[in-house]
Design an enzyme around this catalytic site. Structure first.
Site, mmCIF file in Angstrom:
data_model
loop_
_atom_site.group_PDB
_atom_site.id
_atom_site.type_symbol
_atom_site.label_atom_id
_atom_site.label_comp_id
_atom_site.label_asym_id
_atom_site.label_seq_id
_atom_site.Cartn_x
_atom_site.Cartn_y
_atom_site.Cartn_z
ATOM 1 N N HIS A 16 1.682 53.992 22.433
ATOM 2 C CA HIS A 16 1.323 54.573 23.722
ATOM 3 C C HIS A 16 1.404 56.093 23.713
ATOM 4 O O HIS A 16 1.524 56.725 24.758
ATOM 5 C CB HIS A 16 2.211 53.999 24.831
ATOM 6 C CG HIS A 16 2.074 52.516 24.992
ATOM 7 N ND1 HIS A 16 3.051 51.711 25.516
ATOM 8 C CD2 HIS A 16 1.049 51.678 24.667
ATOM 9 C CE1 HIS A 16 2.641 50.442 25.508
ATOM 10 N NE2 HIS A 16 1.445 50.399 24.992
ATOM 11 N N ASP A 73 8.926 58.749 24.217
ATOM 12 C CA ASP A 73 9.974 59.741 24.460
ATOM 13 C C ASP A 73 10.398 60.536 23.234
ATOM 14 O O ASP A 73 11.280 61.388 23.334
ATOM 15 C CB ASP A 73 11.196 59.047 25.080
ATOM 16 C CG ASP A 73 11.648 57.821 24.269
ATOM 17 O OD1 ASP A 73 11.530 57.849 23.019
ATOM 18 O OD2 ASP A 73 12.114 56.854 24.885
#
Ligand code: ZN
Length: 246
Positions: free
Chosen positions: A119, A102
């Protein structure tokens, strides 16, 4: 064990590593993807091989990205992120290893080169051929208005958000950096990860076996609680605000 024990551990640490998972960002309103109510309980993941092999899947992926249905980005960093940023700014924490995509560590002021993303990152896109970075804002208009699936401005290759998708191999460079950081730290602090996803969950044990202290702050028990020197089952923002001076 208490917050003051954690404060003392951080005070005594010289080469600390912070490891963050979904739990630090749920406090910013980003749902944990894997939880009930998270994105993968509402829609099927698009596997990497489907994205590469099927134009309709690419169109679906970009539709999801630009409609914000996955809610991967767009939140603001919270007190937990800001406390981590203070640890980095003070030279206390050498690196932040994160399972999150994010961009909230960077948004809270941690230099990008100190954030190790296991990730990937959902806040920008990258060419799968030449790794040229593309900003989502640049791609959005032509996709939404003209329906054009993005291709690389440099080499014409397929462009995809920089998230590591299901079926996509773990990125080697961040994995190697995370391993190195884990081996060289004297305190490994986990914030908001259940430590259930491998291989990422191996890093705390690498640190521990190499002599580092292991501290875990997570609302729920984790698989590595039995190995930890300190465990707090509490909210991250509240704990970290108290133990890291502003
Ligand atoms: Zn390219």
């Amino acid at each position: 064990m208490s917050r003051s024990d954690l404060a003392r551990m951080i005070d005594e640490a010289r080469r600390m590593v912070v490891f963050t998972g979904a739990g630090i960002s749920t406090e910013s309103g980003i749902p944990d993807f894997r939880s009930p109510g998270g994105v993968w309980s509402k829609m099927k993941p698009i596997y990497f091989q489907e994205f590469v092999g099927d134009a309709a899947k690419r169109r679906e992926a970009w539709t999801r990205t630009f409609s914000g249905t996955a809610r991967w980005t767009g939140a603001a960093p919270n007190a937990g992120h800001h406390a981590v940023a203070r640890l980095v700014a003070a030279g206390k924490a050498r690196a932040v290893i994160t399972q999150n995509v994010d961009n909230l560590h960077q948004d809270s002021g941690v230099p990008a080169d100190k954030v190790i993303e296991l990730h990937g990152n959902a806040s920008y896109a990258m060419c799968l051929e030449c790794e040229e970075r593309h900003e989502l804002a640049e791609l959005k208009d032509s996709f939404l208005k003209a329906g054009e699936i993005p291709y690389c401005r440099r080499c014409g290759g397929l462009v995809k958000t920089a998230v590591i998708s299901f079926g996509q191999s773990m990125p080697q460079e961040p994995m190697a950096r995370a391993q190195q950081a884990s081996l060289s730290c004297d305190l490994f602090l986990v914030l908001g990860s259940s430590l259930a996803v491998h291989p990422a969950a191996g890093f705390p044990l690498i640190a521990k076996r190499n002599g580092a202290l292991l501290a875990i702050v997570n609302r729920e028990p984790t698989e590595l609680d039995p190995y930890a020197d300190l465990v707090l089952h509490e909210e991250i923002g509240a704990v970290m605000t108290e133990v890291v001076a502003a």
